[in-house]
Scaffold this active site. Structure first.
Site, short mmCIF file in Angstrom:
data_model
loop_
_atom_site.label_atom_id
_atom_site.label_comp_id
_atom_site.label_asym_id
_atom_site.label_seq_id
_atom_site.Cartn_x
_atom_site.Cartn_y
_atom_site.Cartn_z
CG HIS A 60 -14.39 5.16 -67.19
ND1 HIS A 60 -13.88 4.02 -66.61
CD2 HIS A 60 -13.35 5.86 -67.67
CE1 HIS A 60 -12.56 4.03 -66.73
NE2 HIS A 60 -12.22 5.15 -67.38
CB CYS A 80 -15.94 -1.14 -64.56
SG CYS A 80 -17.05 -2.41 -65.19
CG HIS A 81 -12.64 1.36 -64.52
ND1 HIS A 81 -13.62 1.22 -65.46
CD2 HIS A 81 -11.67 0.50 -64.85
CE1 HIS A 81 -13.25 0.30 -66.35
NE2 HIS A 81 -12.07 -0.15 -66.00
N GLY A 82 -14.92 2.32 -60.39
CA GLY A 82 -15.26 3.11 -59.22
C GLY A 82 -15.84 4.48 -59.47
#
Ligand code: HEM
Ligand code: FES
Lengths: 230, 392, 210
Positions: free
Chosen positions: C133, C157-159
């Protein structure tokens, strides 16, 4: 500085050769690998830089992998080593200055990366030194670790005579006489001391040709514009 | 053609111009700008200087990307630029050759101004901004030369910083400010790195000032008589753009010759040996562009005296517009100056040659004679010649 | 100062225009060519084929279910010794349905790791621990540490979720599977990272997303 006429002639004559160095320098690399590198390093040169001398990726990888580099310490605090890779520098065989001096009667074998540039006389002088060993004349007494050599001002040097007839076999069949090896290795060191020289000259010719064309065009243009204006 | 300033707001050019009149400014200053008709090739060197500075800043930025200002790594980082960074050898040669081209053009540019009397009223400030630029270029070149941390970098900087130290009053604090330690080391290297690129950008600003001053008083010309009617001038474009373009091509050919074929011609090989604070090279010399001043420093058997005369040799140029009171500009129309000024030029060149040779008695004598003539020309001949011309 | 300054003859003007245009175009071309070496100097030197550094790893102390993290070319590299349960979980059909690229179609691995376990040998997984990502380092969910943990990776960080083979879950923001470096087994417990005997031409610069 004093060599500029020679450099200029070389510059104009060599540009037709391919970017890879000529064979004496390649043979010289062999001499460096098998003789000089026992005491000297090329610490600013990477193994991978030899690709512009015409070595293949595999040859470079193999040479590098045969050399050990310091690699921190192990769990007991003892120094560890690892095989070198293509992007590692060609270091001196001595781990530090003190060891180098200890092994050479207090003198440190200099790094060879720029020697052909910084030594007065350049590559020719390197060749001369390698070929000017002689038995000390009667009455001349040299300190231990000093060798009689007529190329030097003081007639002696700390490097033992490195080249012996037939000490290595060139793959191209050239006879490995001291004169041959000395010429080859100084050609190699000259190549090392002037990085990218062949490429520099090759590109330079194109740049000059382009600028000459531009000069012609702008000359015609300004003559046309200035017609009857002076 | 109607001025874009008068078009309706629907015309985007007019809209822009009324808010930020750059196009008309460029037109006025670089297209229609009136130039004397009779300029010769020596008037192209200002353009060469600007182009060289652009090359210097561009190559300098890319060198800075790969350079490490740390005494243990500086030398190796420069070697890596020359060997391993793709095209690094080219960028570095562009920078090193550029210094030579910059100084050569500077000296010719100044020589042109001296010969044609371009420093006289109303161009005194143009002359002074130019001299200021020269000093800035010198400081920048000195700081830059230290960065590769070779033997010449180290010992050249040591000598210069000690010379600065010897200046009465300001010398000691100034050299301590640059050094930041007992001897030349990491702190000094960092400071000189910052000084080097800060000065480079300051030079760009100073060039803008210099050119602005030029556009107020306009160019002098070989006759020394300013044009009075429009028929005596030509617009900058296309007349001088095309001529400068041609001259620039020739100039770039010389520059390229240096970069591609003779990269070692003017560099000192000893600087490819890493700095060693314990060993001074036997043959320590300055780069050619500092050689005249170095020769003066050596020719005077007193430290303070040498410093005073070396800086004095530049200081006379700053006061020249007031030493030379004559209204006649070009040396060609001034019999005394026509003889004396070429001798002063020759003296400068002789000093440069002497500065690059070992200080044998013969070279010391030559330096002293040359130095004496330099000062005699500016301090005696110029006032005297103007005195005589004004009374006759 | 105006147009009248240019030569009046019409064919003279035309020739000059050709000359002028040609000069300007060639000049601009030269300036563009000059930019090439500058741009070139910014290239990542580690991206050349010569610089694929080799790292030798001893796997003898890595017991099944364990993982380790190493540094190779400044990237974190995860090595896991997979248990039979982990291998079974990798093949479960309802698990495969949740993956974005279950068959490793995107070039994120050498040829000899383009398979259901994304590794040379099923029992060992080797992955570059850089989330596809935006580059954070995912953490390993040791099997059995929580009820759901099956030995996959979770990026804080963003799952983003990755399974034990580094395949990205469809509900995650990360677009691709975790990259696999080229590796060769020199023996059962000796691994060499940096060159793959099964796909010798492979280089890290071939990877789509890292
Ligand atoms: C980086 C340094 C410099 C740059 C980029 C520069 C640039 C220029 C340019 C573009 C011109 C107009 C073209 C020409 O007359 O050649 C000019 C004119 C001039 N410059 Fe400079 N210059 C520099 C340094 C100097 C120095 C060091 C001096 C003298 C001390 C100087 C004195 C003058 C004078 C007097 C003129 C007007 C000459 C005339 O019209 O006769 N400049 N400069
Ligand atoms: S960086 Fe890993 S989820 Fe965004």
């Amino acid at each position: 500085m004093t060599h500029w006429p020679r450099n200029f002639l070389l510059a104009t004559s060599l540009t037709v050769l391919p970017a890879a160095a000529s064979t004496p320098a390649q043979r010289g690399l062999m001499v460096f690998q098998q003789v000089c590198s026992a005491c000297h390093g090329l610490e600013h040169v990477d193994y991978g830089d030899m690709s512009s001398l015409g070595l293949s990726t595999d040859e470079i990888r193999k040479w590098a992998a045969d050399q050990q580099l310091p690699n921190g310490t192990d769990d007991n605090g003892d120094p560890k080593t690892r095989p070198a890779t293509a992007t590692d520098p060609i270091l001196s065989p001595y781990p530090n200055e003190a060891v180098g001096r200890l092994a050479n009667h207090g003198l440190l074998p200099p790094d060879l990366s720029r020697l052909a540039l910084t030594l007065p006389g350049g590559a020719g002088e390197i060749r001369q030194i390698l070929l000017s060993y002689a038995p000390a004349p009667a009455g001349v007494k040299l300190d231990e670790g000093r060798y009689y050599n007529t190329a030097l001002k003081w007639k002696h040097i700390g490097m033992p005579p490195p080249l012996q007839d037939g000490m290595l076999t060139y793959p191209d069949g050239t006879q490995a006489t001291p004169a041959q090896m000395a010429g080859d290795v100084s050609a190699f060191l000259d190549w090392v001391a002037h990085p990218h020289q062949a490429e520099r000259r090759r590109i330079g010719i194109y740049v000059l040709a382009y600028l000459a064309l531009m000069a012609l065009l702008t000359f015609l243009l300004q003559r046309r514009i200035w017609k009857g204006r002076r | 053609m109607t001025s874009p300033l008068k078009t309706p707001d629907t015309d985007p050019r007019g809209w822009f111009e009324r808010r930020l009149p750059v196009m008309s400014l460029l037109r006025r200053e670089y297209v229609a700008f009136p130039m004397p008709r009779n300029l010769n090739a020596l008037w192209s060197f200002g353009a060469f200087l600007i182009v060289t500075m652009v090359f210097m800043v561009a190559s300098g930025l890319f060198l800075a990307i790969n350079y490490t200002p740390d005494i243990t790594q500086a030398f190796a980082s420069v070697e890596a630029i020359d060997r391993q960074i793709p095209s690094g050898w080219f960028i570095r040669s562009l920078h090193m050759g550029g210094v030579t081209m910059l100084f050569a053009c500077l000296y010719i540019h100044i020589g042109r101004s001296l010969w044609y009397g371009s420093y006289k009223a109303p161009r005194e400030l143009l002359w002074l901004t130019g001299l200021g630029l020269m000093l800035m270029v010198m400081v920048t070149a000195f700081a830059g030369y230290v960065l590769p941390w070779g033997q010449m970098s180290y010992w050249g900087a040591t000598v210069i910083l000690n010379a600065v130290h010897a200046i009465p009053l300001i010398g000691q604090p100034l050299s301590e400010l640059l050094l930041g330690g007992d001897t030349l080391g990491n702190v000094a290297l960092h400071r000189l790195f910052v000084l080097h690129f800060t000065m480079a950008f300051a030079i760009l600003a100073a060039i803008a000032l210099h050119v602005a001053a030029l556009h107020v008083v306009k160019s002098n010309n070989p006759s020394g008589i300013d044009p009075v009617s429009p028929s005596q001038t030509l617009p900058f474009h296309p007349y001088y753009t095309s001529r400068d373009g041609f001259a620039l091509c020739l100039f770039l050919m010389v520059y390229a010759g240096l970069v591609f074929f003779l990269p070692d011609l003017l560099t000192l090989a000893d600087n490819y040996v890493q700095a060693n604070p314990l060993v001074t090279p036997r043959d320590i010399r300055p780069e050619w562009y500092f050689a005249p001043f170095y020769a003066i420093l050596r020719a005077v058997p007193s430290r303070l005296g040498g410093l005073l005369l070396a800086s004095g040799s530049l200081a006379v140029l700053f006061v020249l517009p007031w030493l030379d009171r004559s209204a006649v500009r070009p040396a060609t129309r001034r019999p005394m100056v026509r003889l004396s000024l070429p001798l002063a030029f020759a003296a400068f060149i002789l000093l440069g040659i002497a500065g690059m040779h070992a200080p044998t008695p013969a070279w010391l004598l030559a330096s002293r004679v040359a130095m004496a003539w330099w000062f005699i020309h500016f301090l005696l001949v110029m006032p005297l010649a103007s005195e005589r011309e004004m009374s006759s | 100062m105006t147009q009248s300054e240019t030569p009046p003859s019409s064919d003279g003007t035309r020739r000059r225009d050709l000359l002028a245009t040609g000069t300007v175009v060639l000049g601009c071309a030269g300036a563009c060519a000059l930019a090439v070496p500058f741009v070139e100097s910014l290239k990542n030197p580690a991206a050349t084929p010569l610089s694929d550094r080799l790292l030798h790893v001893d796997l003898s102390s890595l017991t099944p279910g364990q993982d380790m993290t190493l540094r190779w070319r400044d990237w974190p590299v995860f090595i896991q010794h997979r248990t039979p349960e982990m291998l079974a979980a990798l093949q479960a059909p309802d698990h495969l349905a949740t993956l974005r690229d279950a068959d490793s179609k995107v070039l994120q691995q050498p040829k000899d790791a383009t398979n259901w376990h994304r590794s040379v040998r099923p029992e060992y997984g080797v992955l570059i621990g850089v989330c596809t990502h935006l580059g954070c380092v995912p953490s390993f969910e040791k099997p059995g540490s929580t009820p759901e943990a099956k030995g996959g990776y979770f990026c804080p960080c963003h799952g983003s979720h990755f399974d034990a083979a580094g395949r990205v879950a469809r509900r995650a923001p990360a677009p691709c599977n975790l990259p696999v470096p080229p590796v060769t087994f020199l023996s059962d417990t000796k691994l060499r990272i940096g060159h793959s005997a099964g796909d010798p031409g492979f280089s890290m610069s071939d990877i789509q997303q890292i």
